[in-house]
Design a protein around this motif. Structure first.
Motif, PDB file in Angstrom:
ATOM      1  N   ALA A 694       0.820  -1.210   0.000  1.00 36.97           N
ATOM      2  CA  ALA A 694       0.000   0.000   0.000  1.00 36.97           C
ATOM      3  C   ALA A 694       0.852   1.258   0.000  1.00 36.97           C
ATOM      4  O   ALA A 694       0.476   2.274   0.565  1.00 36.97           O
ATOM      5  CB  ALA A 694      -0.936   0.001   1.216  1.00 36.97           C
ATOM      6  N   ALA A 695       2.004   1.200  -0.662  1.00 41.25           N
ATOM      7  CA  ALA A 695       2.928   2.336  -0.623  1.00 41.25           C
ATOM      8  C   ALA A 695       2.602   3.381  -1.683  1.00 41.25           C
ATOM      9  O   ALA A 695       2.606   4.584  -1.417  1.00 41.25           O
ATOM     10  CB  ALA A 695       4.362   1.847  -0.796  1.00 41.25           C
ATOM     11  N   ALA A 696       2.340   2.955  -2.908  1.00 41.94           N
ATOM     12  CA  ALA A 696       2.064   3.882  -4.016  1.00 41.94           C
ATOM     13  C   ALA A 696       0.575   3.856  -4.324  1.00 41.94           C
ATOM     14  O   ALA A 696      -0.050   2.792  -4.350  1.00 41.94           O
ATOM     15  CB  ALA A 696       2.859   3.484  -5.253  1.00 41.94           C
ATOM     16  N   SER A 697      -0.011   5.019  -4.565  1.00 42.29           N
ATOM     17  CA  SER A 697      -1.451   5.090  -4.786  1.00 42.29           C
ATOM     18  C   SER A 697      -1.877   4.366  -6.053  1.00 42.29           C
ATOM     19  O   SER A 697      -3.037   3.985  -6.198  1.00 42.29           O
ATOM     20  CB  SER A 697      -1.900   6.552  -4.855  1.00 42.29           C
ATOM     21  OG  SER A 697      -1.260   7.226  -5.929  1.00 42.29           O
ATOM     22  N   THR A 698      -0.952   4.164  -6.994  1.00 33.46           N
ATOM     23  CA  THR A 698      -1.299   3.530  -8.266  1.00 33.46           C
ATOM     24  C   THR A 698      -1.386   2.017  -8.192  1.00 33.46           C
ATOM     25  O   THR A 698      -1.786   1.373  -9.156  1.00 33.46           O
ATOM     26  CB  THR A 698      -0.261   3.904  -9.339  1.00 33.46           C
ATOM     27  OG1 THR A 698       1.034   3.473  -8.891  1.00 33.46           O
ATOM     28  CG2 THR A 698      -0.241   5.395  -9.590  1.00 33.46           C
ATOM     29  N   GLY A 699      -0.984   1.416  -7.097  1.00 31.80           N
ATOM     30  CA  GLY A 699      -0.983  -0.033  -7.003  1.00 31.80           C
ATOM     31  C   GLY A 699       0.383  -0.652  -7.196  1.00 31.80           C
ATOM     32  O   GLY A 699       0.545  -1.863  -7.054  1.00 31.80           O
ATOM     33  N   ARG A 700       1.376   0.168  -7.554  1.00 32.51           N
ATOM     34  CA  ARG A 700       2.730  -0.354  -7.691  1.00 32.51           C
ATOM     35  C   ARG A 700       3.258  -0.806  -6.330  1.00 32.51           C
ATOM     36  O   ARG A 700       2.998  -0.181  -5.310  1.00 32.51           O
ATOM     37  CB  ARG A 700       3.664   0.717  -8.256  1.00 32.51           C
ATOM     38  CG  ARG A 700       3.736   0.750  -9.769  1.00 32.51           C
ATOM     39  CD  ARG A 700       4.948   1.531 -10.229  1.00 32.51           C
ATOM     40  NE  ARG A 700       5.212   1.357 -11.640  1.00 32.51           N
ATOM     41  CZ  ARG A 700       6.351   1.683 -12.221  1.00 32.51           C
ATOM     42  NH1 ARG A 700       7.333   2.223 -11.511  1.00 32.51           N
ATOM     43  NH2 ARG A 700       6.531   1.490 -13.523  1.00 32.51           N
ATOM     44  N   LEU A 701       4.037  -1.866  -6.355  1.00 30.53           N
ATOM     45  CA  LEU A 701       4.674  -2.332  -5.130  1.00 30.53           C
ATOM     46  C   LEU A 701       5.952  -1.550  -4.875  1.00 30.53           C
ATOM     47  O   LEU A 701       6.568  -1.025  -5.799  1.00 30.53           O
ATOM     48  CB  LEU A 701       5.031  -3.821  -5.244  1.00 30.53           C
ATOM     49  CG  LEU A 701       3.894  -4.803  -5.504  1.00 30.53           C
ATOM     50  CD1 LEU A 701       4.434  -6.222  -5.520  1.00 30.53           C
ATOM     51  CD2 LEU A 701       2.796  -4.668  -4.468  1.00 30.53           C
ATOM     52  N   ALA A 702       6.329  -1.482  -3.625  1.00 33.82           N
ATOM     53  CA  ALA A 702       7.620  -0.916  -3.238  1.00 33.82           C
ATOM     54  C   ALA A 702       8.401  -2.007  -2.515  1.00 33.82           C
ATOM     55  O   ALA A 702       7.820  -2.946  -1.965  1.00 33.82           O
ATOM     56  CB  ALA A 702       7.435   0.301  -2.339  1.00 33.82           C
ATOM     57  N   SER A 703       9.717  -1.866  -2.526  1.00 35.36           N
ATOM     58  CA  SER A 703      10.599  -2.877  -1.936  1.00 35.36           C
ATOM     59  C   SER A 703      11.557  -2.196  -0.972  1.00 35.36           C
ATOM     60  O   SER A 703      12.019  -1.091  -1.239  1.00 35.36           O
ATOM     61  CB  SER A 703      11.365  -3.577  -3.067  1.00 35.36           C
ATOM     62  OG  SER A 703      12.495  -4.264  -2.587  1.00 35.36           O
TER      63      SER A 703
END
Length: 964
Positions: A694-703
């Motif tokens: 739930a890091a980026a509003s667009t649905g992209r994952l973060a690591s």
């Protein structure tokens, strides 16, 4: 008891049966503002975050004070203006306070309106601070024989404590009486004025005695009794510096005493009798909440007259009463939206016997829904030790099951035995193997829903104990689907936002810094309060938020894009990816040598040595000594030396180019070669990243820990780092990467015939774009022409400007502007798409992906033109990037079952935006690649039938770089 004297209005104040509660409203406002992220009203962009937080806090207070023994009179006291009588005493009083934040200013009047809507009196007085009015009313109630509770934790008000006056900190649910003041400041409340006069206050610019802090002040007052005696006998003080300070600054200290002393005889604007507690007018409250668009709060408030489901015996917050046992409630249907009960962390159960654990398991099974959380001794789910777990079956009905707690080791007594430590004391708890054997059927029971907050972590922890938790719901992801881009989705923030409750901070039970201890060493009582509260909060959030998915028609988004991801990612994190530590160490050494060479060259160009890692020294040399053009100073007074500035100068000057190269190597060395070596498991040589859903509003994952998504792809150094990611013996790595997925989505969403035709024909899209724009054939096209078309293709997706394109291509702004104009002329559908999205986001405040994910863009309603333009660019890109993120999520959730169905051992290891990385036995690599391509290329179906094909490039190799 006789009636009190008439007030100035002529109305007699109530007699001794008054129980007056005074809310320090200014403190409430600022606490609400700083505790929550910025929030704007969707209809017009008006900032309302502080108002919403204030309303949640006020409603929580009003619920908790209901019932017999609660306040008879209630008022919220506000500051009227910055200038008061104290400014006449000391012109610089509060002179250093910065102005209120720009987005907070319009909320002050709304907070007053909110207070009135909830049926609470608002009181303020020109020329006086809120604290003076609080003091005045507290004194009036005290003199009439009544009681006063000041709802605040402000130290300035502690001088009022005593004689029927206490303070209550609602955030910590703690009474502040004489003992609390003594504990915190070392003096009793009647000495607080003298202590503050000595210490001063940097926030309010009260001068005090320079160099004397609270401990010294308390010591001096304890020795000399009071401030006047201390100043009169200052010459007796043995410490020269302390003696001189008190003698030289005696008048300043006395002035400070005047400034900090609250007055009890301010002209009270209204009599206490007018503050009689009353229920809010339901129509007025409903109208206000509707106007503010606080619909979640409106549902909780109802008609504004609801009493808490679990009131304290006399109706006051639990902190003002003796502890009581929490009643147990039968589970209610999840869809029943009731006002959440108050929190009583002392009532949670600590489960330490087999029989008691069996009873909780039976209750959870009967309920069909249980909130579940683990407590561990480390952050990494792949290596953390399990300390215990918590369960909640109903609001307020939670427990903690300690499993591996132990007392902190104690050094041997006497100070002479250095051979070791005494063994930790045994703690009465269920042996872990027995507890997990009992819990496994519950946690794996398909008929019992397990609810977690960021449950991915808990799934990974339990998987290491051979427990596959499921089925699951995740409150973090539910919130993310409902309001992605509006605020954060951590448990504490959601609790404050939706429940008006401040959870126990981790640092309060484990400490901070060097004194921080493992959760394993936390005593069971605070461990139970902390851990069980997490499960309790999670369950309440789930009961509140889950029904909203249906109301907002977002159930499909949650079920198809979110709910399956925690299990998939937990397994990927546990598997990890192997690295070659020897290669990483060699790279670190090579990078270090190259950095030293660059540093030497930088010194030669500058004409003198300097610290190449110091932005301040770099700025002084480039702009102060070398007089390079374009220098600008930051707010701190230093020259700006960010990457954009250095890149501009590097076109014509060597020093900024050398510095940029040094910084790039320093980042790669510190972030990757050094960090990966340290992060790799010493036995398996695998690194285990952690993914944020739930890091980026667009649905992209973060690591993160370590971040494996930002390793440079096209640079030689980035390739060298990727070569250090290797397959295990007998295995290969497979990299499967979507080819130009965002441009393909743009072609579909914008309905661009030329782009769709080129993709369907399998043409080089950038060459095809160049041919369409510049009228040149694809065959024989120069690489420069293709490069320009590529820059425009990708730039358009991100709303690039003529200035930005000119900088990227090294051309004039006019030429870049002409390129963009030509682009839109050749592909008019793109301009149509952009204009449509801009209109939609301005009206709704959000955009959606092809799969229905809402991406809120708060900046679109900003008062700042620059922020609104940023919001427009974000809105244009969000449906494209978000749809791409949704597609790869769908592929990831299908992949494990697809591979297993074919009997393959191939495992998914990493996701890097549009790329998936797998590890497969060499013998099954070709079969695995075929399945991987099939799943990824068809991931949008059957929900969406794209008008352009998705293409996946996949290959296998012994290391990540060769496979890419």
């Amino acid at each position: 008891m006789s009636d009190s004297a008439p007030s100035e209005s002529g109305t007699p104040d109530p007699s001794g049966d008054v129980r007056l509660w005074l809310i320090d409203a200014s403190a409430y406002i600022f606490r609400a503002y700083h505790a929550l992220p910025p929030l704007t009203r969707k209809s017009d962009g008006l900032p309302v975050g502080a108002v919403q937080g204030y309303c949640n806090m006020l409603w929580k207070l009003l619920r908790e004070m209901k019932g017999e023994g609660g306040p008879t009179h209630l008022a919220a006291i506000f500051d009227h203006s910055e200038k008061t009588f104290r400014n006449d005493l000391y012109a610089d009083y509060k002179a250093h306070r910065p102005p209120a934040p720009e987005d907070l200013v319009p909320q002050f009047s709304l907070v007053r309106e909110a207070t009135a809507a909830f049926g609470v009196h608002c009181v303020e007085l020109p020329g006086y601070e809120a604290d003076d009015l609080i003091a005045t009313y507290a004194c009036k109630a005290r003199d009439a024989g009544g009681e006063t509770v000041i709802v605040s934790s402000d130290k300035d008000l502690m001088q009022l404590i005593g004689g029927g006056v206490v303070m209550w900190d609602p955030m910590k649910d703690r009474v502040l009486a004489k003992d609390a003041v003594m504990e915190k400041f070392g003096v009793t409340p009647d000495k607080m004025i003298d202590l503050q006069a000595l210490v001063g206050d940097s926030v309010d610019n009260v001068p005090g005695a320079p160099g004397i802090g609270p401990k010294t002040a308390a010591q001096l007052l304890g020795e000399y009794g009071d401030l006047d005696t201390l100043l009169a006998r200052a010459g007796e003080i043995k410490q020269p510096k302390r003696r001189e300070t008190l003698q030289i600054h005696a008048d300043q200290i006395r002035l400070s005493r005047q400034l900090v002393t609250l007055i009890c005889d301010a002209p009270a604007p209204e009599p206490i009798a007018d503050f009689a507690v009353r229920d809010p007018d339901s129509a007025t409250l409903a109208a206000f909440l509707e106007k503010m668009e606080f619909r979640s709060l409106a549902r909780r408030v109802g008609d504004g007259k609801a009493t808490p489901l679990e009131p304290a015996p006399n109706g006051r917050p639990r902190a003002l009463n003796a502890p009581v046992a929490a009643p147990r409630h039968a589970p209610r249907p999840a869809t029943e939206l009731t006002v959440p009960e108050t929190f009583d962390t002392t009532a949670y159960a600590c489960v330490r016997t087999i029989d008691e654990l069996k009873r909780w398991i039976a209750r959870a099974t009967e309920a069909g829904v249980v909130a579940f959380d683990t407590e561990t001794d480390a952050l990494s789910s792949s290596h953390a030790g399990l300390c215990g777990l918590s369960l909640a079956v109903a609001p307020g009905d939670a427990c903690y099951v300690p499993l591996t707690h132990e007392a902190e080791p104690r050094a041997q007594s006497g100070g002479l035995d250095f051979d070791g430590e005494t063994p930790p004391e045994a703690i009465d708890q269920i042996p872990m193997d027995q507890a997990l054997a009992l819990l496994k059927p519950l946690l794996e029971n398909p008929a019992v829903l397990k609810v977690g907050q960021n449950i991915k972590y808990d799934l990974a922890v339990m998987a290491r104990h051979d427990i596959t938790v499921g089925p699951i719901d995740d409150t973090m992801l539910i919130s993310y689907v409902l309001e992605g881009g509006v605020h954060g989705h951590g448990m504490d923030e959601l609790s404050r936002l939706h429940l008006g409750h401040e959870p126990i901070p981790f640092k309060s039970v484990c400490g901070t810094g060097k004194s921080q201890k493992s959760f394993r060493h936390v005593a069971l009582e605070p461990a139970t309060a902390y851990a069980a509260e997490d499960a309790d909060v999670t369950l309440r959030l789930w009961r509140l938020l889950k029904p909203q998915l249906a109301e907002e028609r977002l159930v499909t988004v949650y079920e198809t894009l979110e709910r399956g991801m925690p299990a998939v990612l937990a397994q990927m994190e546990l598997t990890g990816i192997r690295v070659d530590p020897d290669r990483l160490k060699r790279l670190s050494s090579e990078f270090g040598l190259k950095m030293a060479e660059l540093e030497t060259r930088a010194h030669e160009v500058a004409g003198r040595p300097f610290n190449i890692a110091s932005p301040r020294q770099i700025g002084e040399i480039m702009f102060g000594e070398m007089d390079l053009p374009g220098g600008k100073k930051t707010a701190s007074g230093q020259w700006g030396t960010d990457a954009a500035m250095l890149e501009t100068l590097a076109e014509s000057h060597e020093l900024p180019r050398v510095i940029l190269d040094w910084r790039q190597l320093a980042k790669l060395k510190g972030t990757y070669t050094d960090a990966l070596t340290e992060a790799a498991d010493k036995t398996s040589f695998r690194v285990h990243t952690s993914y944020q859903l739930a890091a980026a509003s667009t649905g992209r994952l973060a690591s993160s820990d370590p971040n494996l998504q930002n390793i440079p792809i096209r640079t030689e150094t980035g390739r060298q780092i990727r070569q250090a990611f290797i397959a295990s013996p007998g295995q290969v790595l497979i990299s499967a990467d979507y080819s130009q997925i965002e441009l393909r989505i743009l072609a579909h969403i914008g309905d661009i015939p030329e782009l769709k035709a080129a993709f369907k024909a399998g043409l080089d899209i950038h060459a095809a774009t160049a041919s369409e724009m510049f009228g040149v054939p694809i065959e024989g096209m120069s690489s420069e022409t293709r490069r320009r078309a590529k820059a425009i293709n990708f730039g358009i997706i991100y709303g690039i400007s003529a200035f930005g394109l000119a900088a990227q291509l090294g051309i004039h702004n006019s030429e870049a502007g002409a390129y963009i104009k030509t682009y839109f002329e050749r592909f008019p559908g793109i301009r149509t798409y952009m204009d449509r999205i801009k209109g939609e986001v301005k009206q709704a405040g959000f955009v959606t992906t092809l799969f229905g994910r809402k991406i809120h863009i708060p900046a679109i309603h900003s008062k700042s033109g620059a922020e609104r333009q940023f919001g427009e660019r974000a809105a244009i890109n969000a449906p494209i990037q978000g749809t791409a993120a949704d597609i790869i999520r769908r592929a990831m959730m299908r992949m494990p079952d697809a591979l297993a169905a074919e009997g393959l051992e191939t495992r998914m290891l990493l996701q890097v935006h549009d790329e998936l990385v797998f590890e497969a036995p060499e013998a099954e690599a070709d079969r695995a690649i075929a399945i991987i391509r099939r799943i990824m290329e068809a991931a949008a179906e059957p929900a969406i039938s794209l008008s352009v094909p998705l293409v996946v490039d996949a290959r296998a190799a012994s290391n990540w770089d060769d496979a890419h």
